[in-house]
Write a protein that holds these residues in place. Sequence first.
Motif: not given
Length: 339
Positions: A106-126
């Motif tokens: 779950y550690s890796v799977a959840e982080f992979a989704w964190a990356l996917a969502l951060a990229v898709d929703r431009r969270i870091v830039r925001a």
Amino acid sequence: MKIIAYGVLTDERPLLEAAFEQAFGDRHELRCLHLFLNRDTAPTAAGHEIVLSSVNDTLDAEVLRALSRGGAELIAQRATGYNNIDLDAARELGLTVARVSYYSPYSVAEFAWALALAVDRRIVRAAHRTREFDFRLDGLLGRDLHGRTVGVVGTGKIGTAFTRIAHGFGMRLLGWDIAENPECLALGMEYVPRERLFAESDLVSLHVPLVPDTHHLVDARMLDLMKPDAVLVNSSRGGLVDTDALLTTLRSGRLAGVGLDVYEEEAGVFFLDKSLEVMTDERLARLMTFPNVLVTSHQAYFTRDAVGQIAGTTMRNIESYLAGRPNDDVLVRPDSSRR
């Protein structure tokens, strides 16, 4: 008995020492080093029978010979992957090599989704904008994941955990692996050829080990097949992706985003502070220039749960070695004991 651990991170050390204390008390001696194991540092292992290696250590034939000359007999890798270890050389030297074959997926799977969502929703830039009190939404337009297609490359324990989360999002599930996983099939996954997965997926996430057959699995041909607005996530091993081909794809304006927790030349860079140095790796530096690329430093596994499990399993591998017990985590077992 003297045991030495390389590449021990600050947050990892108390968990590793606690697991060691629980397993051995004061019967053995553990030395934890922050530096990584390589040809320059291998002499520091002299006099230690057991070496605990990390994923970014270099254990090629030369390093293994140095360890063997210094008295090492067991290499216990604190990771699942072992592409950094020359197993043939270890076998020739009579070394035992073990790894951690399982920890929290779950550690890796959840982080992979964190990356996917951060990229898709431009969270870091925001987040960077709002810290400067810039509250505009220009350039932050994302997409719903619900109803879109996710391609899961590798459906082992981590890939299956990733798939369960995708199912919760209400996504169409495509999978590719050498064998179909009944758990993923039960969630509605359709196993398809790799080419079709890359061509039809809005999000592709990689969850396979790095072996000769998977090296540069994501090459120019696979990238050309992807939708221009697709997202690629790699939280497995950097060598799965051909970095030069990825840079060419990004320069052409294709792919909505890329999330990388690993990089094929990360050894000697990841886990270290390079902020006061010139980045000599031009490919990594170039990746950082793309606003739709997010790179993290191989931290997907880095949860208290997973690191604690890794430490505990490493100690059990040592116990099995000392007791001469069979152990499924052993990758190389000498024909005869040298102890």
